[in-house]
Write a protein that holds these residues in place. Structure first.
Motif, mmCIF file in Angstrom:
data_model
loop_
_atom_site.group_PDB
_atom_site.id
_atom_site.type_symbol
_atom_site.label_atom_id
_atom_site.label_comp_id
_atom_site.label_asym_id
_atom_site.label_seq_id
_atom_site.Cartn_x
_atom_site.Cartn_y
_atom_site.Cartn_z
ATOM 1 N N LEU A 21 0.824 -1.207 0.000
ATOM 2 C CA LEU A 21 0.000 0.000 0.000
ATOM 3 C C LEU A 21 0.860 1.259 0.000
ATOM 4 C CD1 LEU A 21 -3.034 -0.688 2.377
ATOM 5 C CD2 LEU A 21 -3.097 -0.217 -0.070
ATOM 6 N N LEU A 22 1.948 1.227 0.753
ATOM 7 C CA LEU A 22 2.861 2.369 0.790
ATOM 8 C C LEU A 22 3.480 2.622 -0.587
ATOM 9 C CD1 LEU A 22 4.714 1.976 4.223
ATOM 10 C CD2 LEU A 22 3.209 3.842 3.517
ATOM 11 N N ILE A 23 3.839 1.537 -1.278
ATOM 12 C CA ILE A 23 4.396 1.675 -2.630
ATOM 13 C C ILE A 23 3.366 2.313 -3.564
ATOM 14 C CG2 ILE A 23 5.180 0.398 -4.663
ATOM 15 C CD1 ILE A 23 7.318 0.471 -2.608
ATOM 16 N N ILE A 24 2.118 1.838 -3.506
ATOM 17 C CA ILE A 24 1.052 2.377 -4.369
ATOM 18 C C ILE A 24 0.802 3.852 -4.058
ATOM 19 C CG2 ILE A 24 -1.407 2.232 -4.924
ATOM 20 C CD1 ILE A 24 -1.196 -0.801 -4.446
ATOM 21 N N LEU A 25 0.732 4.203 -2.752
ATOM 22 C CA LEU A 25 0.493 5.590 -2.357
ATOM 23 C C LEU A 25 1.640 6.492 -2.767
ATOM 24 C CD1 LEU A 25 -1.045 5.088 1.211
ATOM 25 C CD2 LEU A 25 -2.223 5.901 -0.833
ATOM 26 N N ALA A 26 2.864 5.996 -2.587
ATOM 27 C CA ALA A 26 4.045 6.788 -2.945
ATOM 28 C C ALA A 26 4.062 7.105 -4.430
ATOM 29 C CB ALA A 26 5.321 6.042 -2.548
ATOM 30 N N ILE A 27 3.737 6.107 -5.252
ATOM 31 C CA ILE A 27 3.722 6.299 -6.705
ATOM 32 C C ILE A 27 2.574 7.210 -7.121
ATOM 33 C CG2 ILE A 27 3.390 5.110 -8.921
ATOM 34 C CD1 ILE A 27 4.841 2.691 -7.651
ATOM 35 N N SER A 28 1.439 7.103 -6.434
ATOM 36 C CA SER A 28 0.268 7.917 -6.785
ATOM 37 C C SER A 28 0.485 9.393 -6.477
ATOM 38 C CB SER A 28 -0.971 7.419 -6.029
ATOM 39 O OG SER A 28 -1.254 6.077 -6.368
ATOM 40 N N TYR A 29 1.117 9.674 -5.333
ATOM 41 C CA TYR A 29 1.235 11.062 -4.870
ATOM 42 C C TYR A 29 2.486 11.773 -5.371
ATOM 43 C CZ TYR A 29 -2.766 10.515 -1.773
ATOM 44 O OH TYR A 29 -4.039 10.322 -1.279
ATOM 45 N N ASP A 30 3.498 11.048 -5.796
ATOM 46 C CA ASP A 30 4.738 11.674 -6.258
ATOM 47 C C ASP A 30 4.733 11.743 -7.788
ATOM 48 O OD1 ASP A 30 7.301 12.561 -6.780
ATOM 49 O OD2 ASP A 30 8.225 11.322 -5.233
ATOM 50 N N SER A 31 4.642 12.937 -8.329
ATOM 51 C CA SER A 31 4.581 13.114 -9.787
ATOM 52 C C SER A 31 5.858 12.664 -10.476
ATOM 53 C CB SER A 31 4.293 14.580 -10.133
ATOM 54 O OG SER A 31 5.295 15.429 -9.600
ATOM 55 N N HIS A 32 6.983 12.669 -9.742
ATOM 56 C CA HIS A 32 8.250 12.218 -10.316
ATOM 57 C C HIS A 32 8.237 10.718 -10.621
ATOM 58 C CE1 HIS A 32 9.470 15.964 -8.173
ATOM 59 N NE2 HIS A 32 10.188 16.149 -9.279
ATOM 60 N N LEU A 33 7.307 10.002 -10.005
ATOM 61 C CA LEU A 33 7.229 8.549 -10.188
ATOM 62 C C LEU A 33 6.152 8.150 -11.190
ATOM 63 C CD1 LEU A 33 7.634 7.293 -6.493
ATOM 64 C CD2 LEU A 33 9.399 7.705 -8.206
ATOM 65 N N HIS A 34 5.604 9.114 -11.890
ATOM 66 C CA HIS A 34 4.587 8.810 -12.905
ATOM 67 C C HIS A 34 5.265 8.460 -14.225
ATOM 68 C CE1 HIS A 34 1.297 11.270 -10.600
ATOM 69 N NE2 HIS A 34 1.720 10.193 -9.951
ATOM 70 N N THR A 35 5.973 7.328 -14.190
ATOM 71 C CA THR A 35 6.695 6.819 -15.353
ATOM 72 C C THR A 35 6.247 5.385 -15.607
ATOM 73 O OG1 THR A 35 8.536 5.973 -14.014
ATOM 74 C CG2 THR A 35 8.701 8.262 -14.786
ATOM 75 N N PRO A 36 6.533 4.835 -16.797
ATOM 76 C CA PRO A 36 6.105 3.459 -17.088
ATOM 77 C C PRO A 36 6.575 2.433 -16.054
ATOM 78 C CG PRO A 36 6.794 4.532 -19.101
ATOM 79 C CD PRO A 36 7.098 5.489 -17.991
ATOM 80 N N MET A 37 7.827 2.532 -15.614
ATOM 81 C CA MET A 37 8.363 1.548 -14.673
ATOM 82 C C MET A 37 7.556 1.533 -13.375
ATOM 83 S SD MET A 37 12.232 1.125 -13.139
ATOM 84 C CE MET A 37 12.170 2.578 -12.088
ATOM 85 N N TYR A 38 7.232 2.730 -12.856
ATOM 86 C CA TYR A 38 6.493 2.810 -11.603
ATOM 87 C C TYR A 38 5.010 2.525 -11.795
ATOM 88 C CZ TYR A 38 10.765 4.638 -9.625
ATOM 89 O OH TYR A 38 12.050 4.769 -9.197
ATOM 90 N N PHE A 39 4.494 2.746 -12.999
ATOM 91 C CA PHE A 39 3.121 2.349 -13.311
ATOM 92 C C PHE A 39 2.987 0.836 -13.200
ATOM 93 C CE2 PHE A 39 0.212 0.825 -16.707
ATOM 94 C CZ PHE A 39 -0.990 1.300 -16.181
#
Length: 313
Positions: free
Chosen positions: A47-65
């Motif tokens: 859940l922390l991984i999902i929340l971190a990726i959702s809230y951090d715009s720097h992680l809006h990349t294919p790998m983190y998707f």
């Protein structure tokens, strides 16, 4: 004549019995605490991984998707198996309804297959990023990413439905004890009194196809990646390129390594209890370890997780 016959088929099965990991009553509280801890860590970590990726715009990349989808799948796969085992230990009842067993079989196949596809897609993502960096944003566009995930999920669902529907045609014997902590399809098939030849053919054929294609894709991708990295003139460039694959490679080794471990243990040991213990390494441990692997090895993910925890506190 009837007395000399084998136990009759029981077509109206109401429930199966999951024997779990150990029969010793003294071990049950320890197993309950261990698996409750592992389950909570799995849920919280992913859940922390999902929340971190959702809230951090720097992680809006294919790998983190793909990573967020992997974390969601890990939560679902663990929830398919562990809570029912915890309930059985707590209530000291090993039963699971016929419908519940088929649902567990179906869900385990869906999320197990989907995780397999996701690991293959993530390998392809790393291949494009390292071997075709200039075309990366063109190839891995949002439409293509969504298509890959939806197609993988659709195939996984169809695969599970085929196996589940094939189970519905079977009648089962009076011995309904499953030497496992969840309804694993191979163990369920062993309890059937009717002919399971077609079921087994479909099971091994579809497992070979839908398991072999992603695994072959992973091998091909990393063969190309290693070849590309070796051609790089700079040692720093080589290290940076390989470090982007480190987390994924670790997850791949953990997922397939434990899977092959279960297969080998079932092939070379006649003890169903040992096979069940080995299955824990495949169906529980990787899902718990994946968040740690990605957060500990990845600076961006680690920083985002810290921000989320800081906001919660």
């Amino acid at each position: 004549l009837i007395n000399n016959m084998e136990p009759r088929n029981q077509t109206g099965v109401s429930e199966f019995f999951l024997l779990g990991l150990a029969e010793d009553p003294e071990l049950q509280p320890l197993l309950y605490n261990i698996f409750l801890f592992m389950y909570l860590v799995t849920i919280l970590g992913n859940l922390l991984i999902i929340l971190a990726i959702s809230y951090d715009s720097h992680l809006h990349t294919p790998m983190y998707f793909f990573l967020s989808n992997l974390s969601f799948t890990d939560i679902c796969l663990s929830t398919t198996t562990v809570p029912k085992m915890l309930v059985n230990i707590n209530t000291q009842r090993n039963s699971i309804t016929y419908t519940g067993c088929l649902t567990q079989v179906c869900a385990a196949i869906i999320f197990g297959s989907f995780e397999n596809f996701l690991l293959g897609i993530m390998a392809y993502d790393r291949y494009v990023a390292i071997c075709h960096p200039l075309r990366y944003t063109v190839i891995m566009n949002p439409h293509f990413l969504s298509l890959l995930v939806i197609l993988s999920l659709f195939i996984s669902i169809m695969n599970a439905l085929v196996h589940s529907l094939m189970l519905l045609r079977l009648s089962f014997c009076t011995d309904l004890e499953i030497p496992h902590f969840f309804c694993e399809i191979v163990q369920v098939l062993k309890l059937a009194c009717s002919n399971t030849l077609i079921n087994n053919i479909i099971l091994y054929f579809m497992s070979s196809i839908f398991g072999g294609i992603p695994f072959s894709g992973i091998i091909f991708s990393y063969t190309q990646i290693v070849s590309s990295i070796l051609r790089m003139p700079s040692a720093v460039g080589k290290y940076k390129a390989f470090s982007t694959c480190g987390s994924h490679l670790t997850v791949v080794f953990l997922f397939y390594g434990t899977g092959f471990g279960v297969y080998i243990s079932s092939a070379f040991t006649h003890s169903s209890r040992k096979t069940t213990v080995a299955s824990v390494m495949y169906i529980v441990v990787p899902q718990m370890m994946n968040p740690f692997i990605y957060s500990l090895r990845n600076r961006d993910t680690k920083g985002s997780v810290r921000k989320i925890i800081g906001r919660m506190l």
